[in-house]
Design a protein around this motif. Structure first.
Motif, short mmCIF file in Angstrom:
data_model
loop_
_atom_site.label_atom_id
_atom_site.label_comp_id
_atom_site.label_asym_id
_atom_site.label_seq_id
_atom_site.Cartn_x
_atom_site.Cartn_y
_atom_site.Cartn_z
N PRO A 32 0.80 -1.22 0.00
CA PRO A 32 0.00 0.00 0.00
C PRO A 32 0.83 1.28 0.00
O PRO A 32 1.89 1.35 0.62
CB PRO A 32 -0.83 -0.12 1.29
CG PRO A 32 -0.96 -1.60 1.49
CD PRO A 32 0.35 -2.17 1.03
N LEU A 33 0.33 2.26 -0.69
CA LEU A 33 0.97 3.56 -0.84
C LEU A 33 1.11 4.27 0.51
O LEU A 33 0.27 4.14 1.38
CB LEU A 33 0.13 4.42 -1.78
CG LEU A 33 0.52 5.86 -2.03
CD1 LEU A 33 1.85 5.92 -2.76
CD2 LEU A 33 -0.57 6.56 -2.85
N GLY A 34 2.17 5.04 0.65
CA GLY A 34 2.31 5.93 1.81
C GLY A 34 3.22 5.44 2.91
O GLY A 34 3.57 6.19 3.82
N GLU A 120 -5.03 7.39 -7.68
CA GLU A 120 -6.02 6.33 -7.55
C GLU A 120 -5.92 5.57 -6.23
O GLU A 120 -6.94 5.09 -5.71
CB GLU A 120 -5.88 5.34 -8.71
CG GLU A 120 -6.33 5.89 -10.04
CD GLU A 120 -6.24 4.89 -11.17
OE1 GLU A 120 -6.78 5.17 -12.25
OE2 GLU A 120 -5.61 3.82 -10.96
N HIS A 121 -4.71 5.47 -5.68
CA HIS A 121 -4.52 4.62 -4.51
C HIS A 121 -4.40 5.38 -3.18
O HIS A 121 -4.46 4.76 -2.12
CB HIS A 121 -3.27 3.75 -4.68
CG HIS A 121 -3.38 2.74 -5.77
ND1 HIS A 121 -4.26 1.68 -5.71
CD2 HIS A 121 -2.73 2.62 -6.96
CE1 HIS A 121 -4.14 0.95 -6.82
NE2 HIS A 121 -3.22 1.50 -7.58
N ARG A 122 -4.21 6.67 -3.22
CA ARG A 122 -4.01 7.40 -1.97
C ARG A 122 -5.31 7.46 -1.19
O ARG A 122 -6.39 7.63 -1.73
CB ARG A 122 -3.50 8.82 -2.25
CG ARG A 122 -4.49 9.70 -2.97
CD ARG A 122 -3.91 11.05 -3.29
NE ARG A 122 -4.95 11.94 -3.78
CZ ARG A 122 -4.76 13.22 -4.06
NH1 ARG A 122 -3.56 13.77 -3.91
NH2 ARG A 122 -5.75 13.97 -4.49
N THR A 123 -5.19 7.30 0.12
CA THR A 123 -6.33 7.39 1.03
C THR A 123 -5.85 7.99 2.33
O THR A 123 -4.68 7.89 2.69
CB THR A 123 -6.94 6.01 1.34
OG1 THR A 123 -5.92 5.16 1.88
CG2 THR A 123 -7.52 5.38 0.09
N GLY A 124 -6.74 8.61 3.07
CA GLY A 124 -6.40 9.10 4.40
C GLY A 124 -5.17 9.98 4.39
O GLY A 124 -5.07 10.95 3.65
N GLU A 125 -4.20 9.66 5.25
CA GLU A 125 -3.00 10.48 5.39
C GLU A 125 -2.23 10.55 4.09
O GLU A 125 -1.66 11.60 3.75
CB GLU A 125 -2.09 9.91 6.48
CG GLU A 125 -0.82 10.69 6.68
CD GLU A 125 0.07 10.06 7.73
OE1 GLU A 125 1.16 10.62 7.96
OE2 GLU A 125 -0.30 9.05 8.32
N MET A 131 4.22 12.05 -3.00
CA MET A 131 4.70 10.70 -3.23
C MET A 131 6.21 10.62 -3.16
O MET A 131 6.79 9.56 -3.25
CB MET A 131 4.21 10.17 -4.58
CG MET A 131 4.87 10.76 -5.80
SD MET A 131 4.15 10.09 -7.30
CE MET A 131 5.60 9.71 -8.25
N GLY A 132 6.88 11.75 -3.00
CA GLY A 132 8.33 11.77 -2.85
C GLY A 132 8.74 11.44 -1.43
O GLY A 132 7.95 10.96 -0.63
N SER A 133 9.99 11.71 -1.10
CA SER A 133 10.53 11.28 0.20
C SER A 133 10.70 12.42 1.18
O SER A 133 11.35 12.25 2.20
CB SER A 133 11.89 10.61 -0.04
OG SER A 133 12.78 11.54 -0.65
N GLY A 134 10.09 13.57 0.91
CA GLY A 134 10.39 14.73 1.74
C GLY A 134 9.34 15.09 2.76
O GLY A 134 9.26 16.23 3.20
N SER A 135 8.47 14.18 3.15
CA SER A 135 7.41 14.49 4.10
C SER A 135 7.97 14.78 5.48
O SER A 135 8.97 14.24 5.89
CB SER A 135 6.41 13.34 4.17
OG SER A 135 5.84 13.11 2.91
N ASP A 136 7.28 15.60 6.22
CA ASP A 136 7.79 16.08 7.49
C ASP A 136 7.19 15.30 8.65
O ASP A 136 5.98 15.10 8.72
CB ASP A 136 7.45 17.56 7.63
CG ASP A 136 8.04 18.16 8.89
OD1 ASP A 136 7.30 18.27 9.87
OD2 ASP A 136 9.23 18.50 8.87
#
Length: 249
Positions: A32-34, A120-125, A131-136
């Motif tokens: 799953p994504l995320g 299409e696959h993102r849900t919730g958070e 989709m990159g690697s820079g989330s905080d």
């Protein structure tokens, strides 16, 4: 060869297309994504899936991931070799090379990337993060707190209104597949970018790395684009242009 490919959902369509043209027998398995936003959790998830493949007659386990926040660091090959693209994250697999990724990162650091699979696959958070690697990490903690206090729907609304997560973004780019993208997903990406005050662009993708991954382009035993981890080896982060390296048993 008989290959097992374990990959992020954000690469579903590129890898399905690549497997359809591969001369090898490739079994796809999507995660799953995320989860790249939680590297330790993703590492544990992938190690469990790698271990489950052991002893089932595969010649190699392919990972449809990049470094992904160092989630690959410490992964172990058991009796089957591992193959991983030398990439920071999945965006590199859409752009076709580390060099193109680096140019984009340097020239346009405030870019939010869209793809069909991401939408299409993102849900919730996952719907609130790139989709990159820079989330905080602070953002993720704030989101989790809002979910606990107010419920997921209200948390999504609060994050959108507060705009905390998008302060660093100025541009939205849709990575367009040569076939299979619908006008609906492109329009969705453009509408989101417009609503958030970003410029919007569409880029052609280069899926060379996805095809080489499932076609065995990493033989013999890896090259500048792929890390080959022999049976018994362990993945480690390489703090240089190679991105990933391996240490022996």
């Amino acid at each position: 060869m008989r290959l097992r490919c374990i990959a992020c959902q954000v690469l579903t369509h590129p890898l399905q297309a690549a497997v359809a043209c591969s001369p090898h027998s490739v079994d796809l398995e999507f995660v799953p994504l995320g989860q790249h936003d939680y590297p330790k959790k993703l590492r544990e998830e992938l190690q469990g899936r790698i271990d489950a493949v052991d002893g089932r007659g595969y010649d190699a386990v392919l990972l449809g991931y990049g470094l992904c926040g160092q989630a690959m660091d410490g992964l172990k090959a058991r009796s089957i070799p591992l193959v991983i693209p030398r990439a920071h994250d999945c965006i590199t697999l859409y752009l076709g090379s580390r060099e193109r990724y680096q140019r984009e990162f340097e020239d346009h650091p405030g870019t939010y990337w869209y793809t069909r699979d991401q939408l299409e696959h993102r849900t919730g958070e996952a719907a609130a993060l790139s989709m990159g690697s820079g989330s905080d990490e602070e953002l993720r903690n704030a989101y989790a707190s809002h979910v606990q206090k107010f419920g997921r729907e209200n948390a999504d609304y609060l994050m959108e209104v507060m705009g905390a997560w998008r302060k660093s973004y100025r541009r939205g780019v849709y990575l367009e597949l040569s076939e299979g993208d619908s006008d609906g997903t492109i329009a969705q990406a453009e509408a989101e970018a417009s609503r958030r005050g970003w410029t919007f662009e569409r880029y052609a993708t280069d899926l060379r790395l996805a095809h080489e991954l499932v076609n065995g382009g990493w033989l013999p035993a890896g090259n500048r684009d792929f890390l080959y981890v022999p049976a018994g080896g362990t993945v480690q982060t390489a703090y240089n242009e190679c991105i990933l390296d391996t240490c022996p048993r």
